[in-house]
Scaffold this motif. Structure first.
Motif, PDB file in Angstrom:
ATOM      1  N   GLU A 270       0.827  -1.207   0.000  1.00 18.98           N
ATOM      2  CA  GLU A 270       0.000   0.000   0.000  1.00 18.98           C
ATOM      3  C   GLU A 270       0.862   1.257   0.000  1.00 18.98           C
ATOM      4  O   GLU A 270       0.576   2.233  -0.707  1.00 18.98           O
ATOM      5  CB  GLU A 270      -0.932  -0.006   1.215  1.00 18.98           C
ATOM      6  N   ALA A 271       1.932   1.245   0.788  1.00 17.96           N
ATOM      7  CA  ALA A 271       2.821   2.402   0.840  1.00 17.96           C
ATOM      8  C   ALA A 271       3.531   2.614  -0.500  1.00 17.96           C
ATOM      9  O   ALA A 271       3.695   3.753  -0.964  1.00 17.96           O
ATOM     10  CB  ALA A 271       3.847   2.228   1.955  1.00 17.96           C
TER      11      ALA A 271
ATOM     12  N   GLN B 299       3.210   5.909  -2.940  1.00 17.57           N
ATOM     13  CA  GLN B 299       4.359   6.685  -3.395  1.00 17.57           C
ATOM     14  C   GLN B 299       4.390   6.804  -4.923  1.00 17.57           C
ATOM     15  O   GLN B 299       4.717   7.868  -5.464  1.00 17.57           O
ATOM     16  CB  GLN B 299       5.655   6.023  -2.900  1.00 17.57           C
ATOM     17  N   ARG B 300       4.034   5.725  -5.621  1.00 19.03           N
ATOM     18  CA  ARG B 300       3.970   5.801  -7.090  1.00 19.03           C
ATOM     19  C   ARG B 300       2.900   6.802  -7.525  1.00 19.03           C
ATOM     20  O   ARG B 300       3.100   7.559  -8.483  1.00 19.03           O
ATOM     21  CB  ARG B 300       3.673   4.420  -7.661  1.00 19.03           C
ATOM     22  N   LYS B 301       1.776   6.779  -6.864  1.00 18.51           N
ATOM     23  CA  LYS B 301       0.710   7.723  -7.185  1.00 18.51           C
ATOM     24  C   LYS B 301       1.178   9.161  -7.003  1.00 18.51           C
ATOM     25  O   LYS B 301       0.941  10.025  -7.864  1.00 18.51           O
ATOM     26  CB  LYS B 301      -0.502   7.434  -6.290  1.00 18.51           C
ATOM     27  N   LYS B 302       1.836   9.446  -5.905  1.00 20.84           N
ATOM     28  CA  LYS B 302       2.332  10.797  -5.656  1.00 20.84           C
ATOM     29  C   LYS B 302       3.370  11.204  -6.704  1.00 20.84           C
ATOM     30  O   LYS B 302       3.370  12.356  -7.164  1.00 20.84           O
ATOM     31  CB  LYS B 302       2.942  10.883  -4.255  1.00 20.84           C
ATOM     32  N   ALA B 303       4.248  10.259  -7.087  1.00 24.81           N
ATOM     33  CA  ALA B 303       5.271  10.582  -8.086  1.00 24.81           C
ATOM     34  C   ALA B 303       4.637  10.925  -9.431  1.00 24.81           C
ATOM     35  O   ALA B 303       5.052  11.874 -10.111  1.00 24.81           O
ATOM     36  CB  ALA B 303       6.235   9.404  -8.232  1.00 24.81           C
ATOM     37  N   ARG B 304       3.618  10.173  -9.838  1.00 22.53           N
ATOM     38  CA  ARG B 304       2.957  10.452 -11.111  1.00 22.53           C
ATOM     39  C   ARG B 304       2.205  11.775 -11.070  1.00 22.53           C
ATOM     40  O   ARG B 304       2.186  12.521 -12.063  1.00 22.53           O
ATOM     41  CB  ARG B 304       2.007   9.306 -11.448  1.00 22.53           C
ATOM     42  N   ILE B 305       1.575  12.065  -9.959  1.00 18.41           N
ATOM     43  CA  ILE B 305       0.867  13.339  -9.839  1.00 18.41           C
ATOM     44  C   ILE B 305       1.844  14.503  -9.926  1.00 18.41           C
ATOM     45  O   ILE B 305       1.595  15.512 -10.608  1.00 18.41           O
ATOM     46  CB  ILE B 305       0.074  13.376  -8.515  1.00 18.41           C
ATOM     47  N   ILE B 306       2.975  14.387  -9.262  1.00 15.83           N
ATOM     48  CA  ILE B 306       3.986  15.455  -9.318  1.00 15.83           C
ATOM     49  C   ILE B 306       4.516  15.617 -10.734  1.00 15.83           C
ATOM     50  O   ILE B 306       4.718  16.750 -11.223  1.00 15.83           O
ATOM     51  CB  ILE B 306       5.126  15.133  -8.332  1.00 15.83           C
ATOM     52  N   LEU B 307       4.736  14.503 -11.447  1.00 16.15           N
ATOM     53  CA  LEU B 307       5.223  14.578 -12.832  1.00 16.15           C
ATOM     54  C   LEU B 307       4.204  15.250 -13.745  1.00 16.15           C
ATOM     55  O   LEU B 307       4.567  16.090 -14.580  1.00 16.15           O
ATOM     56  CB  LEU B 307       5.549  13.167 -13.327  1.00 16.15           C
ATOM     57  N   MET B 308       2.943  14.907 -13.574  1.00 17.71           N
ATOM     58  CA  MET B 308       1.900  15.531 -14.398  1.00 17.71           C
ATOM     59  C   MET B 308       1.774  17.017 -14.109  1.00 17.71           C
ATOM     60  O   MET B 308       1.590  17.834 -15.024  1.00 17.71           O
ATOM     61  CB  MET B 308       0.572  14.821 -14.155  1.00 17.71           C
TER      62      MET B 308
END
Length: 339
Positions: A262-263, A267-276
């Motif tokens: 889950e963690a 973290q992957r979700k946050k990284a993709r959001i920051i990239l977008m």
């Protein structure tokens, strides 16, 4: 964790000179979420002394004072009998022995950290100490000696269910002390055991109101909640809770793996959001710069020259731009001369 035994004397089997409960050697506050493979069993482990081995206070001075007082009174009575009778008789020896015993029973010494609860014919009379104090032999009794120093007690909750029905083993440490010796002696039979069991119950209740993630992450909030609940519970017993600190949290191995996945996903979700978000900002800036360069040819040429210079400066190469000889003088000679 070692098992300890509580000592008691007097009313309710509570009290002993310098006898408190706690496990000072386990006062480390370092904590973390440990792998649940180690299914340790936590039990309340009171110790007979609040000091660690090698630092325990000595009562030799009190015992020596009592012995010296006994000898002084005994010799003094014999000396008086010698002065008035002229000889040391058996009745004089018996009288001297009785006076020495009564003096030893009447004179007491309490250590700096001790408070002594004195009862007169079974009824509370006063709290004496520290230092030298006197009591009436037979009529008054030193019912309880209370250690007022800070005590450290380790306790835990085994397989306590959280709000999301996850079993956790939690280990904590409690810092507390007695501020009212009268209440500790008269309001509860064994205040040390009562404090320990109350801490364990409060810990289970606090865990049951939170999820497993909240217990692991919001450790300080759980500490404050436990302190507040315990302070209200033990205040009528003359006890003050100084702090409660969660030491270790043991989770099942399956839950450890699920929380790790889950963690990672989070973290992957946050990284993709920051990239977008970065791509969006860059596109907006490029759009603004494109509009600016479209309306200003000079700025566009300067930008191109700057990029060309940067590329040459970094690589150390040479750029050759093909052009006719007359184009190099176009800006100087004008269109009429070129024709």
């Amino acid at each position: 964790m070692a098992w300890g035994k509580t000592k008691g004397m007097g009313a309710g089997g509570v009290g002993a000179a310098g006898a408190g409960t706690g496990n000072v050697g386990a006062a480390s506050a370092g904590a973390g979420v440990s792998v649940g493979g180690m299914r340790n069993r936590f039990r309340i482990a009171p110790e007979p002394q609040t000091e660690i081995i090698g630092e325990r206070a000595s009562n030799v001075g009190v015992v020596l004072f009592t012995a010296v007082l006994f000898a002084v009174v005994f010799c003094a009575v014999l000396a008086v009998a010698w002065l008035f009778i002229g000889a040391v008789t058996l009745p004089a020896i018996v009288a001297a022995l009785m006076c020495a015993v009564l003096a030893s029973m009447a004179c007491h010494v309490a250590q700096q950290w001790e408070r002594v609860v004195v009862l007169r014919l079974g009824k509370f009379n006063r709290v004496s100490g520290p230092g030298l104090f006197w009591t009436w032999p037979v009529i008054e009794a030193n019912t309880m000696r209370v250690d007022t120093r800070t005590r450290v007690t380790t306790f835990g909750a085994e397989e306590a269910l959280t709000a999301d029905l996850v079993p956790l083993d939690v280990n904590a440490v409690l810092f507390w002390h007695v501020w009212d010796a009268k209440a500790a002696c008269t309001e509860v039979g064994d205040f040390t055991r009562a404090v320990e069991l109350s801490a364990q119950t409060a810990l289970r209740d606090a865990i049951g109101r939170a999820s497993a993630a909240e217990v692991a992450i919001r450790r300080e909030q759980l500490d404050r909640e436990l302190k507040r609940v315990l302070a209200e519970k033990v205040a009528p017993w003359g006890v003050t809770v100084l702090s409660v600190e969660i030491r270790d949290i043991f989770m099942p191995p399956e839950l450890q793996d699920v929380m790790s996945l889950e963690a990672q996903a989070e973290q992957r979700k946050k990284a993709r959001i920051i990239l977008m978000e970065a791509e969006q900002d860059i596109s907006e800036m490029l759009e603004e710069m494109g509009d600016f360069y479209a309306n200003n040819d000079a700025a566009m040429r300067l930008r191109a020259m700057h990029l060309l210079y940067e590329s040459v400066r970094e690589t150390g190469g040479t750029v050759v731009v093909p052009s006719s000889f007359s184009e190099g003088f176009g800006d100087i000679l004008g269109d009429a001369v070129r024709k």
